[in-house]
Design a protein around this motif. Structure first.
Motif, PDB file in Angstrom:
ATOM      1  N   ALA A  26       0.736  -1.059  -0.196  1.00  0.00           N
ATOM      2  CA  ALA A  26      -0.011   0.043   0.063  1.00  0.00           C
ATOM      3  C   ALA A  26       0.930   1.144  -0.165  1.00  0.00           C
ATOM      4  O   ALA A  26       1.944   1.049   0.547  1.00  0.00           O
ATOM      5  CB  ALA A  26      -0.930  -0.022   1.146  1.00  0.00           C
ATOM      6  N   TYR A  27       0.508   2.381  -0.536  1.00  0.00           N
ATOM      7  CA  TYR A  27       1.124   3.434  -0.553  1.00  0.00           C
ATOM      8  C   TYR A  27       1.170   4.436   0.674  1.00  0.00           C
ATOM      9  O   TYR A  27      -0.033   4.340   1.555  1.00  0.00           O
ATOM     10  CB  TYR A  27       0.510   4.323  -1.776  1.00  0.00           C
ATOM     11  N   ARG A  28       2.219   4.778   0.929  1.00  0.00           N
ATOM     12  CA  ARG A  28       2.405   5.643   2.461  1.00  0.00           C
ATOM     13  C   ARG A  28       3.024   6.860   1.982  1.00  0.00           C
ATOM     14  O   ARG A  28       4.354   6.754   1.150  1.00  0.00           O
ATOM     15  CB  ARG A  28       2.901   4.978   3.400  1.00  0.00           C
ATOM     16  N   ASN A  29       2.642   8.018   2.404  1.00  0.00           N
ATOM     17  CA  ASN A  29       3.449   9.048   1.968  1.00  0.00           C
ATOM     18  C   ASN A  29       4.987   9.236   2.479  1.00  0.00           C
ATOM     19  O   ASN A  29       5.764   9.747   1.749  1.00  0.00           O
ATOM     20  CB  ASN A  29       2.856  10.502   2.812  1.00  0.00           C
ATOM     21  N   CYS A  30       5.067   8.700   3.620  1.00  0.00           N
ATOM     22  CA  CYS A  30       6.579   8.619   4.293  1.00  0.00           C
ATOM     23  C   CYS A  30       7.166   7.241   4.295  1.00  0.00           C
ATOM     24  O   CYS A  30       6.655   6.517   4.771  1.00  0.00           O
ATOM     25  CB  CYS A  30       6.659   9.415   5.494  1.00  0.00           C
ATOM     26  N   MET A  31       8.148   7.331   3.290  1.00  0.00           N
ATOM     27  CA  MET A  31       9.158   5.962   3.497  1.00  0.00           C
ATOM     28  C   MET A  31      10.410   6.168   3.755  1.00  0.00           C
ATOM     29  O   MET A  31      10.851   7.241   3.323  1.00  0.00           O
ATOM     30  CB  MET A  31       8.656   5.131   2.150  1.00  0.00           C
ATOM     31  N   ALA A  32      11.096   5.257   4.245  1.00  0.00           N
ATOM     32  CA  ALA A  32      12.417   5.352   4.377  1.00  0.00           C
ATOM     33  C   ALA A  32      13.429   4.165   4.270  1.00  0.00           C
ATOM     34  O   ALA A  32      12.713   3.089   4.191  1.00  0.00           O
ATOM     35  CB  ALA A  32      12.523   6.027   5.632  1.00  0.00           C
ATOM     36  N   TRP A  33      14.505   4.249   4.074  1.00  0.00           N
ATOM     37  CA  TRP A  33      15.564   3.206   4.126  1.00  0.00           C
ATOM     38  C   TRP A  33      16.293   3.325   5.142  1.00  0.00           C
ATOM     39  O   TRP A  33      16.975   4.380   5.709  1.00  0.00           O
ATOM     40  CB  TRP A  33      16.636   3.058   3.052  1.00  0.00           C
ATOM     41  N   PHE A  34      16.661   2.398   6.271  1.00  0.00           N
ATOM     42  CA  PHE A  34      17.588   2.163   7.219  1.00  0.00           C
ATOM     43  C   PHE A  34      18.406   1.102   7.184  1.00  0.00           C
ATOM     44  O   PHE A  34      18.265   0.474   6.334  1.00  0.00           O
ATOM     45  CB  PHE A  34      16.631   1.876   8.503  1.00  0.00           C
ATOM     46  N   ARG A  35      19.490   1.202   7.726  1.00  0.00           N
ATOM     47  CA  ARG A  35      20.290   0.034   7.869  1.00  0.00           C
ATOM     48  C   ARG A  35      21.065   0.009   9.412  1.00  0.00           C
ATOM     49  O   ARG A  35      21.092   0.802  10.051  1.00  0.00           O
ATOM     50  CB  ARG A  35      21.732   0.421   6.899  1.00  0.00           C
ATOM     51  N   HIS A  36      21.295  -1.418   9.615  1.00  0.00           N
ATOM     52  CA  HIS A  36      21.826  -1.775  10.762  1.00  0.00           C
ATOM     53  C   HIS A  36      22.954  -2.637  10.710  1.00  0.00           C
ATOM     54  O   HIS A  36      23.093  -3.723  10.167  1.00  0.00           O
ATOM     55  CB  HIS A  36      20.946  -2.669  11.488  1.00  0.00           C
TER      56      HIS A  36
END
Length: 125
Positions: A26-36
């Motif tokens: 589903a579409y979401r306005n705010c999306m991000a990439w994180f890394r660990h």
């Protein structure tokens, strides 16, 4: 509920490139990439609010490009000039529909509601 599926990880030598993709249900306005990375805290790599780039980490500026295809509900991360310190599990994350742009700019991991399973990126020297 939003399901996120990352792909595109792998192993590459320093200086190489990889492109990560995140397919969202589903579409979401705010999306991000994180890394660990092992022994380190989870780091926000970059985020987008709608079609605008909301944040890019200093550690990847000039090397990584975040983008999205809203019609296909995908978030991408083009990673160039990779370094061994980029080695980590990379996660895609999506926020609730109510998150405002101003919040998305500074949003940390705890503020994202949905996460993918992660994809491993390994950069060798």
């Amino acid at each position: 509920q939003v399901q996120l599926v990352e792909s595109g990880g792998g192993s590459v030598q320093a200086g190489g490139s990889l492109r990560l993709s995140c397919a969202a249900s589903a579409y979401r306005n705010c999306m991000a990439w994180f890394r660990h990375a092992p022994g380190k805290e989870r780091e926000r790599v970059g985020s987008m609010y709608r079609a605008d780039i909301a944040y890019v980490a200093d550690s990847v500026k000039g090397r990584f490009t975040i983008s999205r295809d809203s019609a296909k509900k995908t978030l991408s991360l083009q990673m160039n000039s990779l370094k061994p310190e980029d080695t980590a599990i990379y996660y895609c994350a999506a926020a609730s529909p109510a998150m405002l742009r101003s919040t998305c700019i500074g949003a940390l991991a705890a503020e994202f509601d949905y996460w993918g399973q992660g994809t491993q990126v390994t950069v060798s020297s």
